[in-house]
Design an enzyme around this catalytic site. Structure first.
Site, PDB file in Angstrom:
ATOM      1  N   ARG A 291      37.153  27.268  83.619  1.00 31.83           N
ATOM      2  CA  ARG A 291      37.468  26.085  84.578  1.00 31.83           C
ATOM      3  C   ARG A 291      36.801  25.082  84.620  1.00 31.83           C
ATOM      4  O   ARG A 291      35.385  25.303  84.362  1.00 31.83           O
ATOM      5  CB  ARG A 291      37.860  26.737  85.960  1.00 31.83           C
ATOM      6  CG  ARG A 291      38.658  28.049  85.891  1.00 31.83           C
ATOM      7  CD  ARG A 291      38.745  28.635  87.404  1.00 31.83           C
ATOM      8  NE  ARG A 291      38.988  27.340  88.387  1.00 31.83           N
ATOM      9  CZ  ARG A 291      38.861  27.812  89.816  1.00 31.83           C
ATOM     10  NH1 ARG A 291      38.352  28.848  90.249  1.00 31.83           N
ATOM     11  NH2 ARG A 291      39.406  26.753  90.547  1.00 31.83           N
TER      12      ARG A 291
ATOM     13  N   CYS B  56      47.097  22.493  82.875  1.00 36.19           N
ATOM     14  CA  CYS B  56      45.836  22.582  83.633  1.00 36.19           C
ATOM     15  C   CYS B  56      45.644  23.924  84.380  1.00 36.19           C
ATOM     16  O   CYS B  56      45.498  24.885  83.979  1.00 36.19           O
ATOM     17  CB  CYS B  56      45.777  21.319  84.585  1.00 36.19           C
ATOM     18  SG  CYS B  56      43.994  20.925  84.912  1.00 36.19           S
TER      19      CYS B  56
ATOM     20  N   HIS C 270      47.429  16.926  81.411  1.00 38.22           N
ATOM     21  CA  HIS C 270      48.752  16.581  82.236  1.00 38.22           C
ATOM     22  C   HIS C 270      49.714  15.705  81.516  1.00 38.22           C
ATOM     23  O   HIS C 270      49.841  14.559  82.119  1.00 38.22           O
ATOM     24  CB  HIS C 270      48.410  16.185  83.706  1.00 38.22           C
ATOM     25  CG  HIS C 270      47.454  16.964  84.589  1.00 38.22           C
ATOM     26  ND1 HIS C 270      48.062  17.891  85.253  1.00 38.22           N
ATOM     27  CD2 HIS C 270      46.250  17.047  84.655  1.00 38.22           C
ATOM     28  CE1 HIS C 270      47.107  18.482  86.188  1.00 38.22           C
ATOM     29  NE2 HIS C 270      45.933  18.025  85.705  1.00 38.22           N
TER      30      HIS C 270
ATOM     31  N   GLU D 175      52.724  15.768  82.381  1.00 31.89           N
ATOM     32  CA  GLU D 175      53.577  15.208  83.136  1.00 31.89           C
ATOM     33  C   GLU D 175      53.282  14.145  84.147  1.00 31.89           C
ATOM     34  O   GLU D 175      53.841  13.342  85.177  1.00 31.89           O
ATOM     35  CB  GLU D 175      53.732  16.428  84.310  1.00 31.89           C
ATOM     36  CG  GLU D 175      52.896  16.804  85.307  1.00 31.89           C
ATOM     37  CD  GLU D 175      51.621  17.594  84.809  1.00 31.89           C
ATOM     38  OE1 GLU D 175      51.545  17.729  83.582  1.00 31.89           O
ATOM     39  OE2 GLU D 175      50.830  17.992  85.492  1.00 31.89           O
TER      40      GLU D 175
ATOM     41  N   GLY E 295      47.312  21.922  89.508  1.00 33.57           N
ATOM     42  CA  GLY E 295      46.905  22.028  90.739  1.00 33.57           C
ATOM     43  C   GLY E 295      45.601  22.466  91.089  1.00 33.57           C
ATOM     44  O   GLY E 295      44.810  22.290  90.357  1.00 33.57           O
ATOM     45  N   GLU E 296      45.285  23.561  91.756  1.00 31.11           N
ATOM     46  CA  GLU E 296      44.297  24.453  92.050  1.00 31.11           C
ATOM     47  C   GLU E 296      44.653  25.813  91.970  1.00 31.11           C
ATOM     48  O   GLU E 296      45.403  26.608  92.618  1.00 31.11           O
ATOM     49  CB  GLU E 296      43.791  24.306  93.461  1.00 31.11           C
ATOM     50  CG  GLU E 296      42.437  24.073  93.590  1.00 31.11           C
ATOM     51  CD  GLU E 296      41.678  25.133  93.336  1.00 31.11           C
ATOM     52  OE1 GLU E 296      40.677  24.942  92.323  1.00 31.11           O
ATOM     53  OE2 GLU E 296      41.877  26.417  93.624  1.00 31.11           O
ATOM     54  N   SER E 297      44.209  26.307  90.752  1.00 27.88           N
ATOM     55  CA  SER E 297      44.549  27.976  90.392  1.00 27.88           C
ATOM     56  C   SER E 297      44.271  29.009  91.318  1.00 27.88           C
ATOM     57  O   SER E 297      45.082  29.788  91.561  1.00 27.88           O
ATOM     58  CB  SER E 297      43.846  28.217  89.096  1.00 27.88           C
ATOM     59  OG  SER E 297      42.443  28.293  88.934  1.00 27.88           O
TER      60      SER E 297
ATOM     61  N   ILE F 286      42.128  16.091  84.514  1.00 27.14           N
ATOM     62  CA  ILE F 286      41.537  16.013  85.976  1.00 27.14           C
ATOM     63  C   ILE F 286      40.848  17.333  86.043  1.00 27.14           C
ATOM     64  O   ILE F 286      41.695  18.579  86.248  1.00 27.14           O
ATOM     65  CB  ILE F 286      42.896  15.888  86.935  1.00 27.14           C
ATOM     66  CG1 ILE F 286      43.524  14.574  86.407  1.00 27.14           C
ATOM     67  CG2 ILE F 286      42.236  15.802  88.341  1.00 27.14           C
ATOM     68  CD1 ILE F 286      44.707  14.499  87.377  1.00 27.14           C
ATOM     69  N   ARG F 287      39.529  17.470  86.349  1.00 29.01           N
ATOM     70  CA  ARG F 287      38.850  18.567  86.186  1.00 29.01           C
ATOM     71  C   ARG F 287      39.736  19.654  85.698  1.00 29.01           C
ATOM     72  O   ARG F 287      39.756  20.978  86.204  1.00 29.01           O
ATOM     73  CB  ARG F 287      39.002  19.113  87.899  1.00 29.01           C
ATOM     74  CG  ARG F 287      38.083  18.180  88.837  1.00 29.01           C
ATOM     75  CD  ARG F 287      38.066  18.695  90.151  1.00 29.01           C
ATOM     76  NE  ARG F 287      39.303  18.930  90.962  1.00 29.01           N
ATOM     77  CZ  ARG F 287      40.091  18.008  91.237  1.00 29.01           C
ATOM     78  NH1 ARG F 287      39.673  16.544  91.214  1.00 29.01           N
ATOM     79  NH2 ARG F 287      41.364  17.960  91.745  1.00 29.01           N
TER      80      ARG F 287
HETATM   81  N1  GLN Z   1      40.231  22.634  88.407  1.00 29.92           N
HETATM   82  C1  GLN Z   1      41.613  23.136  88.771  1.00 29.92           C
HETATM   83  C2  GLN Z   1      41.500  24.708  88.811  1.00 29.92           C
HETATM   84  O1  GLN Z   1      40.382  25.226  88.330  1.00 29.92           O
HETATM   85  C3  GLN Z   1      42.392  22.717  87.689  1.00 29.92           C
HETATM   86  C4  GLN Z   1      42.725  21.168  87.692  1.00 29.92           C
HETATM   87  C5  GLN Z   1      44.190  20.667  87.532  1.00 29.92           C
HETATM   88  O2  GLN Z   1      45.173  21.362  87.583  1.00 29.92           O
HETATM   89  N2  GLN Z   1      44.241  19.387  87.738  1.00 29.92           N
HETATM   90  O3  GLN Z   1      42.600  25.311  89.293  1.00 29.92           O
END
Ligand code: GLN
Length: 194
Positions: A106, A79, A170, A172, A47-49, A134-135
């Site tokens: 990151r 991630c 990921h 999942e 997700g987004e940390s 993904i990113r």
């Molecule tokens: N770029 C996100 C972060 O820094 C991580 C991306 C992801 O979980 N797919 O949290």
């Protein structure tokens, strides 16, 4: 049956629940701190940390998660979840839950390769693992007690330290459940019979 929780403050919670459903475990969607007591293992989703950390603080999860890890209970982070687990983050003074001896950067693949898939060889799993990035972060460095499980282009993308498992990609988001099976086995091996 063992209880595996998925931290459900933000991110790809449902996908982890589906991946865990293939195994013989009880799945608990963790939204409240007191649910942690029931768990034998816990997943930190992607997700987004920074958002996840904000919600961890807001809902009082910070110390309870540290305590959960200090008891040696297994945690699997993918991630953003892996970012939460790192003891050191590039360009950031403070880490988050900080349970694994690794330095994580990151968004390390840059704009051009923000999202991509690659076939990975993952120790203990196979050489045909589809990695969805993904990113994604990379694990720049690991301490002595950390076992590197996978690399991509010379960068570490999966690692294990005792009861803690982290990957940049990921699992999942694919129908390949082997990484979740691996974690479930870690949890089973960790439970001390009463
Ligand atoms: N770029 C996100 C972060 O820094 C991580 C991306 C992801 O979980 N797919 O949290």
């Amino acid at each position: 049956m063992i209880n595996i929780g998925v931290l459900a403050l933000q991110g790809a919670v449902r996908e982890h629940v589906l991946a865990l459903e293939a195994h013989d475990v009880n799945i608990i969607i963790v939204k409240k701190v007191d649910q942690l007591d029931q768990l034998d293992g816990l997943v930190f989703p992607g997700g987004e940390s920074t958002t996840m950390r904000r919600l961890i603080n807001k809902y009082g999860f910070y110390q309870p998660l540290k305590d959960f890890a200090a008891k040696g209970k297994p945690i699997f982070g993918t991630c953003a979840g892996a970012i939460l687990m790192a003891k050191e983050l590039v360009g950031q003074v403070e880490p988050h839950i900080a349970v694994m001896d690794m330095k994580v950067e990151r968004n390390a693949f840059g704009r051009q390769r923000e999202s991509f898939e690659a076939t990975l060889s993952v120790k203990g799993i196979g050489d045909d693992v589809q990695g969805v990035f993904i990113r994604a972060p990379i694990i720049q460095e690991v301490g002595e007690g950390v076992e590197v499980l996978a690399e991509f282009n010379g960068e570490i993308v999966a690692a294990k330290e005792g009861p803690f498992l982290a990957c940049s990609y990921h699992p999942e988001l694919t129908d390949d459940n082997r990484m979740h099976q691996y974690f479930v086995n870690m949890v089973r091996n960790c439970i001390v019979p009463a």
